[in-house]
Design a protein around this motif. Structure first.
Motif, PDB file in Angstrom:
ATOM      1  N   ALA A  85     -21.313 -60.541 -44.244  1.00 54.70           N
ATOM      2  CA  ALA A  85     -19.935 -61.032 -44.317  1.00 54.70           C
ATOM      3  C   ALA A  85     -19.745 -61.919 -45.541  1.00 54.70           C
ATOM      4  CB  ALA A  85     -19.587 -61.805 -43.042  1.00 54.70           C
ATOM      5  N   LEU A  86     -20.721 -62.784 -45.807  1.00 57.47           N
ATOM      6  CA  LEU A  86     -20.598 -63.705 -46.927  1.00 57.47           C
ATOM      7  C   LEU A  86     -20.884 -63.028 -48.259  1.00 57.47           C
ATOM      8  CD1 LEU A  86     -22.120 -66.851 -45.252  1.00 57.47           C
ATOM      9  CD2 LEU A  86     -19.725 -66.263 -45.577  1.00 57.47           C
ATOM     10  N   GLU A  87     -21.647 -61.949 -48.222  1.00 54.79           N
ATOM     11  CA  GLU A  87     -21.834 -61.148 -49.440  1.00 54.79           C
ATOM     12  C   GLU A  87     -20.487 -60.609 -49.920  1.00 54.79           C
ATOM     13  OE1 GLU A  87     -23.623 -56.770 -50.239  1.00 54.79           O
ATOM     14  OE2 GLU A  87     -25.016 -58.183 -49.306  1.00 54.79           O
ATOM     15  N   TYR A  92     -15.812 -60.474 -53.598  1.00 59.13           N
ATOM     16  CA  TYR A  92     -14.383 -60.769 -53.753  1.00 59.13           C
ATOM     17  C   TYR A  92     -14.151 -61.767 -54.877  1.00 59.13           C
ATOM     18  CZ  TYR A  92     -10.040 -63.306 -52.638  1.00 59.13           C
ATOM     19  OH  TYR A  92      -8.829 -63.943 -52.704  1.00 59.13           O
ATOM     20  N   LEU A  93     -14.931 -62.832 -54.908  1.00 56.75           N
ATOM     21  CA  LEU A  93     -14.763 -63.850 -55.941  1.00 56.75           C
ATOM     22  C   LEU A  93     -15.127 -63.309 -57.318  1.00 56.75           C
ATOM     23  CD1 LEU A  93     -16.181 -66.929 -54.028  1.00 56.75           C
ATOM     24  CD2 LEU A  93     -13.859 -66.721 -54.935  1.00 56.75           C
ATOM     25  N   SER A  94     -16.159 -62.488 -57.381  1.00 56.30           N
ATOM     26  CA  SER A  94     -16.589 -61.931 -58.663  1.00 56.30           C
ATOM     27  C   SER A  94     -15.534 -61.006 -59.257  1.00 56.30           C
ATOM     28  CB  SER A  94     -17.901 -61.160 -58.492  1.00 56.30           C
ATOM     29  OG  SER A  94     -18.942 -62.022 -58.073  1.00 56.30           O
ATOM     30  N   ASN A  95     -14.818 -60.292 -58.383  1.00 59.66           N
ATOM     31  CA  ASN A  95     -13.869 -59.292 -58.851  1.00 59.66           C
ATOM     32  C   ASN A  95     -12.431 -59.788 -58.973  1.00 59.66           C
ATOM     33  OD1 ASN A  95     -15.947 -57.416 -58.926  1.00 59.66           O
ATOM     34  ND2 ASN A  95     -15.524 -56.635 -56.876  1.00 59.66           N
ATOM     35  N   ASN A 154     -25.107 -71.581 -49.185  1.00 61.63           N
ATOM     36  CA  ASN A 154     -25.262 -70.937 -50.496  1.00 61.63           C
ATOM     37  C   ASN A 154     -23.906 -70.547 -51.069  1.00 61.63           C
ATOM     38  OD1 ASN A 154     -28.057 -71.179 -50.371  1.00 61.63           O
ATOM     39  ND2 ASN A 154     -28.335 -69.146 -49.483  1.00 61.63           N
ATOM     40  N   LEU A 155     -23.042 -69.998 -50.212  1.00 61.22           N
ATOM     41  CA  LEU A 155     -21.697 -69.643 -50.662  1.00 61.22           C
ATOM     42  C   LEU A 155     -20.919 -70.902 -51.046  1.00 61.22           C
ATOM     43  CD1 LEU A 155     -19.368 -67.577 -51.015  1.00 61.22           C
ATOM     44  CD2 LEU A 155     -18.795 -68.004 -48.610  1.00 61.22           C
TER      45      LEU A 155
END
Length: 256
Positions: A85-87, A92-95, A154-155
């Protein structure tokens, strides 16, 4: 001696008979449409439907499923499900994310079972098999011993590193601020821009109403809420919403 042994055997037979009867009732319920469904199948279906938000407002985990839910919440599979889920948050943030530089980019996290795990508390209370007791839970919170969920931390650190302001919105009461802050600092969760807790003005509000109002307050101040991470559907639903929401697995309890 013989009489006592006979009574003991009779008692054991009665217990086994009741257990068999209960299992037969459960089997009748689970053998619809010719399916030979095991107790594990039944409990997994219950857990999945909690996550899908089909099962709502449950007060306790079904008695026959508490062991299963407990094993899941302490298993490698739970960690893998959460990390997946956190991956998606990282992807999402990267894109999609570009820092505006105006200080108004924001992200929201729940606290319980999003950053801090309540599993140690529920382990002492039959993994959700007992009705939730706010008094005993708050006593546990004051111990400041809730472990961190490493994958969320980590997130959290990654989001903070991008320059996004982080707000923690919790259903915990304002009177637990010191204990909550201490626990968060103890596990390395620092650098957030705000910890929002329930005040007197929030009494009587549902979790969904309370959390939606706090999001509205942030948005009214000009914040763009890029995402939310939470362990309860009622933390994520309601308007206004974040641009994206991410639900972490949690079938131990339901807060309406």
């Amino acid at each position: 001696m013989g009489r006592n042994l006979g009574l003991l055997l009779g008692f054991c037979s009665l217990i086994v008979g009741v257990a068999v009867a209960d299992w037969n009732i459960l089997n009748q319920r689970m053998n619809k449409n010719g399916l030979n469904i095991t107790l594990k199948n039944y409990c997994e279906a219950w857990r999945i439907n909690v996550e899908l938000h089909n099962i709502r407002r449950f007060e306790v985990v079904p008695e026959e499923c508490t062991d299963y839910i407990g094993k899941y919440m302490t298993s490698t599979q739970y960690k893998v499900d959460s990390e997946k889920a956190l991956e998606e948050c990282f992807i999402y943030l990267s894109n999609n994310f570009e820092l505006t530089g105006d200080g108004k980019d924001a992200w929201i996290f729940d606290v319980d079972d999003a950053i801090l795990s309540t599993v140690p508390y529920f382990r002492k209370h039959t993994y959700g098999g007992e009705k939730f007791n706010i008094t005993s839970f708050e006593e546990w919170v004051r111990e400041r011993k809730a472990p961190v969920l490493e994958h969320t931390l980590n997130l959290f650190k990654d989001i903070k590193g991008k320059g996004i302001k982080i707000f923690l919105i919790s259903s915990r009461g304002e009177h637990l601020r010191e204990a909550t802050t201490d626990n968060l600092f103890e596990v390395g969760c620092t650098g957030w821009s705000g910890l929002i807790l329930r005040g007197n003005e929030d009494e009587g509000k549902t979790l969904q109403q309370y959390k939606a109002e706090k999001r509205k307050d942030l948005i009214s101040k000009g914040y763009r809420v890029w995402g939310m991470v939470g362990g309860q559907w009622t933390s994520l639903l309601g308007l206004p919403k974040a641009m994206r929401t991410f639900k972490l697995p949690n079938a131990l309890y339901y807060i309406p």
